[in-house]
Design a protein around this motif. Structure first.
Motif, PDB file in Angstrom:
ATOM      1  N   THR A 151       0.662  -1.147   0.089  1.00  0.00           N
ATOM      2  CA  THR A 151      -0.029   0.050  -0.081  1.00  0.00           C
ATOM      3  C   THR A 151       0.768   1.230   0.115  1.00  0.00           C
ATOM      4  OG1 THR A 151       0.131  -0.053   2.326  1.00  0.00           O
ATOM      5  CG2 THR A 151      -1.934  -1.152   1.106  1.00  0.00           C
ATOM      6  N   GLU A 152       2.148   1.161   0.449  1.00  0.00           N
ATOM      7  CA  GLU A 152       2.793   2.237   0.502  1.00  0.00           C
ATOM      8  C   GLU A 152       4.466   2.028   0.238  1.00  0.00           C
ATOM      9  OE1 GLU A 152       3.354   4.699   4.008  1.00  0.00           O
ATOM     10  OE2 GLU A 152       2.085   3.286   4.940  1.00  0.00           O
ATOM     11  N   PHE A 153       5.252   2.918  -0.079  1.00  0.00           N
ATOM     12  CA  PHE A 153       6.656   2.644  -0.030  1.00  0.00           C
ATOM     13  C   PHE A 153       7.213   3.222   1.409  1.00  0.00           C
ATOM     14  CE2 PHE A 153       6.142   2.536  -4.520  1.00  0.00           C
ATOM     15  CZ  PHE A 153       6.554   1.320  -4.921  1.00  0.00           C
ATOM     16  N   SER A 169       1.704  -0.211 -11.710  1.00  0.00           N
ATOM     17  CA  SER A 169       0.489  -0.236 -11.990  1.00  0.00           C
ATOM     18  C   SER A 169      -0.420  -1.257 -11.334  1.00  0.00           C
ATOM     19  CB  SER A 169       0.259  -0.084 -13.660  1.00  0.00           C
ATOM     20  OG  SER A 169       0.765   0.834 -14.109  1.00  0.00           O
ATOM     21  N   TRP A 170      -1.924  -1.297 -11.263  1.00  0.00           N
ATOM     22  CA  TRP A 170      -2.696  -2.276 -10.771  1.00  0.00           C
ATOM     23  C   TRP A 170      -2.156  -2.937  -9.465  1.00  0.00           C
ATOM     24  CZ3 TRP A 170      -6.904  -2.550 -13.663  1.00  0.00           C
ATOM     25  CH2 TRP A 170      -6.926  -1.990 -14.973  1.00  0.00           C
ATOM     26  N   THR A 171      -1.840  -2.074  -8.519  1.00  0.00           N
ATOM     27  CA  THR A 171      -1.399  -2.321  -7.256  1.00  0.00           C
ATOM     28  C   THR A 171      -2.201  -1.748  -6.163  1.00  0.00           C
ATOM     29  OG1 THR A 171       0.165  -0.658  -6.948  1.00  0.00           O
ATOM     30  CG2 THR A 171       1.125  -2.370  -8.061  1.00  0.00           C
ATOM     31  N   ASN A 172      -2.205  -2.069  -4.951  1.00  0.00           N
ATOM     32  CA  ASN A 172      -3.005  -1.630  -3.827  1.00  0.00           C
ATOM     33  C   ASN A 172      -2.237  -0.162  -3.378  1.00  0.00           C
ATOM     34  OD1 ASN A 172      -4.973  -3.446  -3.797  1.00  0.00           O
ATOM     35  ND2 ASN A 172      -4.052  -4.758  -2.432  1.00  0.00           N
ATOM     36  N   LEU A 173      -1.202   0.375  -3.913  1.00  0.00           N
ATOM     37  CA  LEU A 173      -0.618   1.593  -3.729  1.00  0.00           C
ATOM     38  C   LEU A 173      -1.386   2.692  -3.374  1.00  0.00           C
ATOM     39  CD1 LEU A 173       2.303   3.034  -3.115  1.00  0.00           C
ATOM     40  CD2 LEU A 173       2.183   3.421  -5.655  1.00  0.00           C
ATOM     41  N   SER A 174      -1.823   3.117  -2.171  1.00  0.00           N
ATOM     42  CA  SER A 174      -2.632   4.189  -1.802  1.00  0.00           C
ATOM     43  C   SER A 174      -2.044   5.500  -1.143  1.00  0.00           C
ATOM     44  CB  SER A 174      -3.602   3.704  -0.730  1.00  0.00           C
ATOM     45  OG  SER A 174      -2.898   3.282   0.243  1.00  0.00           O
ATOM     46  N   TYR A 175      -0.605   5.523  -0.911  1.00  0.00           N
ATOM     47  CA  TYR A 175      -0.048   6.591  -0.541  1.00  0.00           C
ATOM     48  C   TYR A 175       1.305   6.492  -0.997  1.00  0.00           C
ATOM     49  CZ  TYR A 175       2.590   9.908   2.527  1.00  0.00           C
ATOM     50  OH  TYR A 175       3.211  10.917   2.941  1.00  0.00           O
ATOM     51  N   ILE A 176       1.805   7.886  -1.335  1.00  0.00           N
ATOM     52  CA  ILE A 176       3.227   7.870  -1.841  1.00  0.00           C
ATOM     53  C   ILE A 176       3.539   9.231  -1.368  1.00  0.00           C
ATOM     54  CG2 ILE A 176       2.456   9.027  -4.249  1.00  0.00           C
ATOM     55  CD1 ILE A 176       4.658   7.161  -5.328  1.00  0.00           C
ATOM     56  N   SER A 177       4.891   9.243  -0.920  1.00  0.00           N
ATOM     57  CA  SER A 177       5.616  10.441  -0.418  1.00  0.00           C
ATOM     58  C   SER A 177       6.089  11.386  -1.557  1.00  0.00           C
ATOM     59  CB  SER A 177       6.666  10.134   0.522  1.00  0.00           C
ATOM     60  OG  SER A 177       7.324  11.335   1.092  1.00  0.00           O
ATOM     61  N   ALA A 178       6.213  12.499  -1.431  1.00  0.00           N
ATOM     62  CA  ALA A 178       6.634  13.414  -2.569  1.00  0.00           C
ATOM     63  C   ALA A 178       8.270  13.159  -2.630  1.00  0.00           C
ATOM     64  CB  ALA A 178       6.562  15.021  -2.062  1.00  0.00           C
ATOM     65  N   ARG A 179       8.812  12.671  -1.655  1.00  0.00           N
ATOM     66  CA  ARG A 179      10.253  12.265  -1.694  1.00  0.00           C
ATOM     67  C   ARG A 179      10.696  10.952  -2.133  1.00  0.00           C
ATOM     68  NH1 ARG A 179      13.329  15.684   1.274  1.00  0.00           N
ATOM     69  NH2 ARG A 179      15.115  13.729   1.543  1.00  0.00           N
ATOM     70  N   GLN A 196      -4.391   2.625  -6.123  1.00  0.00           N
ATOM     71  CA  GLN A 196      -5.460   3.110  -5.382  1.00  0.00           C
ATOM     72  C   GLN A 196      -5.285   4.466  -4.578  1.00  0.00           C
ATOM     73  OE1 GLN A 196      -8.499   1.568  -4.784  1.00  0.00           O
ATOM     74  NE2 GLN A 196      -7.657   0.113  -6.508  1.00  0.00           N
ATOM     75  N   LEU A 197      -4.587   5.254  -5.525  1.00  0.00           N
ATOM     76  CA  LEU A 197      -4.166   6.456  -4.748  1.00  0.00           C
ATOM     77  C   LEU A 197      -5.084   7.378  -4.605  1.00  0.00           C
ATOM     78  CD1 LEU A 197      -0.841   7.138  -7.005  1.00  0.00           C
ATOM     79  CD2 LEU A 197      -0.801   6.766  -4.699  1.00  0.00           C
ATOM     80  N   ILE A 198      -5.110   8.164  -3.396  1.00  0.00           N
ATOM     81  CA  ILE A 198      -6.323   9.145  -3.121  1.00  0.00           C
ATOM     82  C   ILE A 198      -5.877  10.558  -3.100  1.00  0.00           C
ATOM     83  CG2 ILE A 198      -7.975   9.826  -1.535  1.00  0.00           C
ATOM     84  CD1 ILE A 198      -7.853   6.802  -0.303  1.00  0.00           C
ATOM     85  N   GLN A 199      -4.645  10.694  -2.656  1.00  0.00           N
ATOM     86  CA  GLN A 199      -4.137  12.152  -2.798  1.00  0.00           C
ATOM     87  C   GLN A 199      -2.803  12.082  -2.886  1.00  0.00           C
ATOM     88  OE1 GLN A 199      -4.349  14.390   0.887  1.00  0.00           O
ATOM     89  NE2 GLN A 199      -3.615  12.725   2.041  1.00  0.00           N
ATOM     90  N   LEU A 200      -2.194  13.348  -3.268  1.00  0.00           N
ATOM     91  CA  LEU A 200      -0.865  13.481  -3.428  1.00  0.00           C
ATOM     92  C   LEU A 200      -0.572  14.864  -2.405  1.00  0.00           C
ATOM     93  CD1 LEU A 200       0.350  13.345  -7.007  1.00  0.00           C
ATOM     94  CD2 LEU A 200       0.747  11.603  -5.180  1.00  0.00           C
ATOM     95  N   ASP A 201       0.510  14.784  -1.320  1.00  0.00           N
ATOM     96  CA  ASP A 201       0.728  15.842  -0.592  1.00  0.00           C
ATOM     97  C   ASP A 201       1.137  17.050  -1.156  1.00  0.00           C
ATOM     98  OD1 ASP A 201       0.084  14.235   1.471  1.00  0.00           O
ATOM     99  OD2 ASP A 201       2.178  13.522   2.128  1.00  0.00           O
ATOM    100  N   GLY A 202       1.593  16.877  -2.498  1.00  0.00           N
ATOM    101  CA  GLY A 202       1.999  18.129  -3.241  1.00  0.00           C
ATOM    102  C   GLY A 202       2.761  17.480  -4.653  1.00  0.00           C
TER     103      GLY A 202
END
Length: 507
Positions: A151-153, A169-179, A196-202
């Motif tokens: 879901t995240e790195f 692609s086609w993963t459960n990744l829902s959060y990713i940091s800007a860094r 499954q990304l919902i938002q990007l912090d920036g």
């Protein structure tokens, strides 16, 4: 010349035969692949919400452009059982299934594998080990990760001297940091579609040589801040498919993200530019489906306002201005900026008169009118009754916590109004009033008061007959007398042929 034509004809026939054979081989291979896929009994969950790393794409899901089923049915591959990688191909292509446990065994003489392209299918939920193993492939240029459960790195990507393309692609990744990709200095293409990304912090921190970012197919929540796509054009232009980004949150479902962010920026600019609204909160609460017209809410509560704002942004439908010092509501009557405002919250102000709204466009079209906690003692009940009767939009009217004074006439009419429109005046049971003249402490719920409570102002006068009752008694007696005289005259005329004496006296 004839011989040359003969040679050309032979060559053309050979080419045609070889092309036909190649086409037949491709068709047979394709049929064999489909048969194998059909015979597999692996379940097929929907890829948009995967719960296991064995997920297989649904045939009904819309595929992104250029998509290839490179990880299709990967769990049936022998290497998948042990989480291993297949052998490196001649062109430097490495496929790994569920892990990279045999990566060291594939290397010769302890040297790192010269892999240039890597496909990773079904990586487990913990992605931290993968990032460490990635450094064992120093010459990697392209990395593709599909159908994985993480879901995240938890760690950033390591420095890779040649890595130019990353496709997750086609993963459960829902959060990713800007860094996350900051240290991949050679990165040029990043594809994050269909996760499954919902938002990007920036905006992501990417190298200067970066060229293309793909974000479509994710369930974006547009109530979060994506304004950087418009405020930082140099960052926004990197998102190649920005026009394809759709919102999936409840408020802006299926609206284009760029359109939503554009309206938000315009609203913020408009509110900050007007002195009346500089300290207010302006929000967009809806976008109409077909016309894509935005609807705005302005909140100026707790701002020490003495009057309603003279200006509101176009398409404002809700004004919340509770807990202020407002006593005049005439802008609802004649200010064109309030023409589309259908919800007005004026709780806990100093309003003592609403009769100025009689026969106005606003009163006949409002949807919500909150007048709780003001200084209202009386109003024109007939005007409010007519407005509620003609207004098909009226949904809520709040009148409690006002110092209502129930005289005999007004109290009775107010009680009848609240009984008739109880589904609109939803706080009717909490509306109280004083019904004893000069006794402000004598409060009672309007709906519980009787006519005698409101019309008999003292205990001494309770035993006396009201003048109106006297008049009603006299009128009733006269009616009975006239009817009796009419019956008497009719009887004598029918049986004795005598007319009333007054008829004989008439000229």
């Amino acid at each position: 010349m004839a011989r040359r034509n003969t040679i050309r004809g032979c060559m053309y026939e050979k080419w045609a035969v070889s092309s036909t054979l190649s086409l037949l081989m491709m068709v047979s291979m394709r049929l064999g692949h489909v048969t194998a896929a059909d015979s597999n009994e692996t379940p097929t969950p929907t890829p948009t919400k995967m719960t296991a790393i064995e997920a297989i794409p649904s045939t009904t899901m819309r595929m992104p452009a250029g998509y290839s089923q490179s990880c299709f049915n990967w769990t049936s591959v022998p290497e998948a059982a042990g989480g291993n990688c297949s052998r490196l191909t001649r062109n430097g292509f490495l496929k790994c299934y569920g892990g990279m446990n045999n990566l060291g065994a594939l290397a010769k003489y302890g040297k790192p594998l010269p892999a240039q392209q890597m496909l990773l299918c079904g990586w487990p939920q913990d992605a931290s080990k993968f990032l460490g193993e990635l450094q064992k492939l120093p010459r990697l240029r392209a990395l593709t990760i599909e159908y994985s459960g993480f879901t995240e790195f938890t760690f950033d990507f390591p420095e890779m001297a040649f890595l130019q393309s990353i496709n997750i692609s086609w993963t459960n990744l829902s959060y990713i940091s800007a860094r996350t990709f900051k240290r991949v200095h050679t990165l040029k293409v990043l594809d994050l579609r269909w996760n499954q990304l919902i938002q990007l912090d920036g905006p992501l921190l990417l190298p200067r040589s970066f060229e293309q970012l793909y974000l479509a197919g994710n369930p974006w929540n547009c109530t979060r801040n994506f304004k950087w796509m418009l405020l930082q054009p140099e960052k926004g232009r990197l998102v190649v498919d920005r026009d394809e980004l759709l919102c999936t949150d409840r408020k802006y479902k299926e609206r284009q993200m760029l359109l939503v962010m554009h309206y938000k920026l315009e609203l913020k600019k408009e509110c900050q530019s007007h002195p009346d609204l500089r300290n207010c909160t302006c929000l967009m609460h809806h976008i109409l489906p077909k016309t894509h017209i935005p609807l705005y809410t302005v909140n100026c509560s707790h701002m020490q306002f003495h009057s309603l704002p003279a200006y509101l942004p176009a398409n404002t439908t809700t004004l919340t201005i509770n807990d202020n010092l407002i006593s005049d509501i005439n802008p609802l009557r004649d200010n064109p900026h309030y023409r589309h405002v259908v919800d007005v919250h004026l709780e806990n102000n100093r309003i003592s008169n609403v009769d100025d709204l009689e026969n106005t466009f606003w009163l006949q079209n409002f949807r919500l009118f909150n007048l709780r906690g003001n200084n209202l003692r009386k109003l024109h009940v007939y005007a409010l009754d007519n407005a509620l009767n003609d207004n098909e939009n009226a949904n809520l009217l709040l009148l409690s916590k006002n110092p209502w004074h129930c005289t005999c006439k007004f109290g009775m009419r107010l009680r009848e109004l609240m009984n008739e429109y109880r589904d609109i005046v939803r706080d009717a049971w909490n509306v109280t009033c004083t019904y004893m003249k000069g006794d402000e402490l004598r409060l009672a719920k309007v709906l519980t008061l009787t006519r005698q409570d409101m019309c008999n102002v003292s205990a001494e006068s309770g035993a006396q007959i009201h003048p109106i009752d006297w008049l009603n008694g006299v009128l009733a007696s006269l009616i009975l007398l006239i009817l009796g005289k009419l019956a008497y005259d009719y009887y004598h005329y029918k049986y004795y042929n005598r007319v009333p004496w007054i008829v004989m006296k008439m000229p």
